[in-house]
Design an enzyme around this catalytic site. Sequence first.
Site, PDB file in Angstrom:
ATOM      1  N   SER A  78      15.766  52.684 -59.426  1.00 44.15           N
ATOM      2  CA  SER A  78      15.440  53.856 -60.211  1.00 44.15           C
ATOM      3  C   SER A  78      13.855  53.850 -60.379  1.00 44.15           C
ATOM      4  CB  SER A  78      15.639  53.500 -61.938  1.00 44.15           C
ATOM      5  OG  SER A  78      14.711  53.958 -63.247  1.00 44.15           O
ATOM      6  N   HIS A 120      17.807  56.990 -58.499  1.00 48.20           N
ATOM      7  CA  HIS A 120      18.009  57.209 -60.034  1.00 48.20           C
ATOM      8  C   HIS A 120      17.138  57.944 -61.050  1.00 48.20           C
ATOM      9  CE1 HIS A 120      20.580  56.745 -63.065  1.00 48.20           C
ATOM     10  NE2 HIS A 120      19.352  55.529 -63.650  1.00 48.20           N
ATOM     11  N   ASP A 130      14.882  58.206 -64.372  1.00 50.14           N
ATOM     12  CA  ASP A 130      15.319  58.085 -65.897  1.00 50.14           C
ATOM     13  C   ASP A 130      14.668  59.712 -66.410  1.00 50.14           C
ATOM     14  OD1 ASP A 130      17.262  56.171 -65.815  1.00 50.14           O
ATOM     15  OD2 ASP A 130      16.242  54.957 -64.594  1.00 50.14           O
ATOM     16  N   MET A 170      13.914  60.369 -70.002  1.00 54.97           N
ATOM     17  CA  MET A 170      14.029  60.484 -71.739  1.00 54.97           C
ATOM     18  C   MET A 170      13.052  61.039 -72.394  1.00 54.97           C
ATOM     19  SD  MET A 170      13.275  56.335 -70.746  1.00 54.97           S
ATOM     20  CE  MET A 170      13.997  55.219 -69.447  1.00 54.97           C
ATOM     21  N   HIS A 205      19.497  60.887 -64.332  1.00 48.90           N
ATOM     22  CA  HIS A 205      19.754  60.341 -65.945  1.00 48.90           C
ATOM     23  C   HIS A 205      19.547  61.283 -66.845  1.00 48.90           C
ATOM     24  CE1 HIS A 205      20.327  56.267 -68.386  1.00 48.90           C
ATOM     25  NE2 HIS A 205      21.389  57.152 -68.818  1.00 48.90           N
ATOM     26  N   MET A 261      18.932  61.031 -70.645  1.00 48.50           N
ATOM     27  CA  MET A 261      18.299  60.027 -71.847  1.00 48.50           C
ATOM     28  C   MET A 261      17.311  61.257 -72.601  1.00 48.50           C
ATOM     29  SD  MET A 261      17.913  56.057 -70.612  1.00 48.50           S
ATOM     30  CE  MET A 261      17.099  57.179 -68.657  1.00 48.50           C
ATOM     31  N   MET A 276      26.057  51.965 -69.742  1.00 50.00           N
ATOM     32  CA  MET A 276      24.036  50.969 -69.737  1.00 50.00           C
ATOM     33  C   MET A 276      25.087  49.871 -70.301  1.00 50.00           C
ATOM     34  SD  MET A 276      22.506  53.496 -69.287  1.00 50.00           S
ATOM     35  CE  MET A 276      20.866  52.258 -69.343  1.00 50.00           C
ATOM     36  N   PHE A 298      14.101  51.505 -71.711  1.00 53.85           N
ATOM     37  CA  PHE A 298      12.997  50.932 -70.270  1.00 53.85           C
ATOM     38  C   PHE A 298      13.641  50.534 -69.944  1.00 53.85           C
ATOM     39  CE2 PHE A 298      12.105  50.522 -74.954  1.00 53.85           C
ATOM     40  CZ  PHE A 298      10.777  51.911 -75.072  1.00 53.85           C
ATOM     41  N   GLY A 299      12.674  50.166 -68.350  1.00 48.96           N
ATOM     42  CA  GLY A 299      13.610  49.049 -67.343  1.00 48.96           C
ATOM     43  C   GLY A 299      13.020  47.328 -67.632  1.00 48.96           C
ATOM     44  N   GLY A 300      13.522  46.923 -66.816  1.00 45.96           N
ATOM     45  CA  GLY A 300      13.061  44.948 -67.477  1.00 45.96           C
ATOM     46  C   GLY A 300      13.649  44.620 -68.646  1.00 45.96           C
ATOM     47  N   ASP A 327      24.217  50.518 -64.659  1.00 54.51           N
ATOM     48  CA  ASP A 327      22.952  50.695 -65.421  1.00 54.51           C
ATOM     49  C   ASP A 327      21.735  49.328 -65.618  1.00 54.51           C
ATOM     50  OD1 ASP A 327      20.214  51.849 -65.044  1.00 54.51           O
ATOM     51  OD2 ASP A 327      20.658  53.779 -65.926  1.00 54.51           O
ATOM     52  N   GLY A 370      15.747  49.069 -61.395  1.00 51.79           N
ATOM     53  CA  GLY A 370      14.433  49.561 -61.034  1.00 51.79           C
ATOM     54  C   GLY A 370      13.660  48.456 -60.879  1.00 51.79           C
TER      55      GLY A 370
END
Length: 217
Positions: free
Chosen positions: A9, A34, A36, A38, A67, A69, A138, A144-146, A174, A196
């Site tokens: 990601s 990937h 993302d 948003m 993806h 969102m 999901m 958010f990542g992390g 994911d 990610g």
Amino acid sequence: MHSVKIAPSILSADFAKLGKEVQAVDEAGADYIHIDVMDGHFVPNLTFGPPVIQAIRSYTAKPFDVHLMINPAVQYIKDYAEAGADIITVHVEADIHLHRSVQVIHDLGKKAGVSLNPSTDENVLRNVLDDIDLILVMSVNPGFGGQSFIPSQLGKINRIREMIGDRSIELMVDGGINPGNIANVVKAGANAIVAGSAVFTGGDYVASIKSLRDAAN
Ligand code: DX5
Ligand code: ZN
């Protein structure tokens, strides 16, 4: 069982050199890129629009796994297709007419994915199972990542794998996946993994993708 697909990601990439980052994860062995998207409304964060996707398209020949969102999504699908998406994934929570979104994606000649938030029941998939190419579970709340992997999603992955049966639908997961938990996710039935922070943190993308693959097998 064939090997699991890894989709880095780029949410965790260095945005100041996004094209080079895409090229680097391609060369490091990524199967998909990937992306993302948003909107600051469906999720509390804001990322890339079609012009950014178009700008990085020439840096790799690997499929762009986009993806979405965003809510609503259906009227923007064409823009993402034209920007270079190969797989377009919409959330079941975003548009009222999920089947129509899937039709729009297919009419544009792209693969259609459907994503579920952690709190969403998998039974919403039953009536579109014969129409979709990918399911994206999901394993964090999107935005958010992390974040940390939510363990209750393992049972859901397992139930969706059974529901898929012999259909050729990819089951992608994911959020919060790392070498320490990827084996459980694959064992539950996933055949594609988004990562990610596990790919981009540390800077050695060959090593991080390899350690995900090794741990998955
Ligand atoms: C979250 C995104 C994910 C995210 C994954 O909303 O959909 O793709 O970037 O990042 P990690 O692997 O760090 O959880
Ligand atoms: Zn994602």
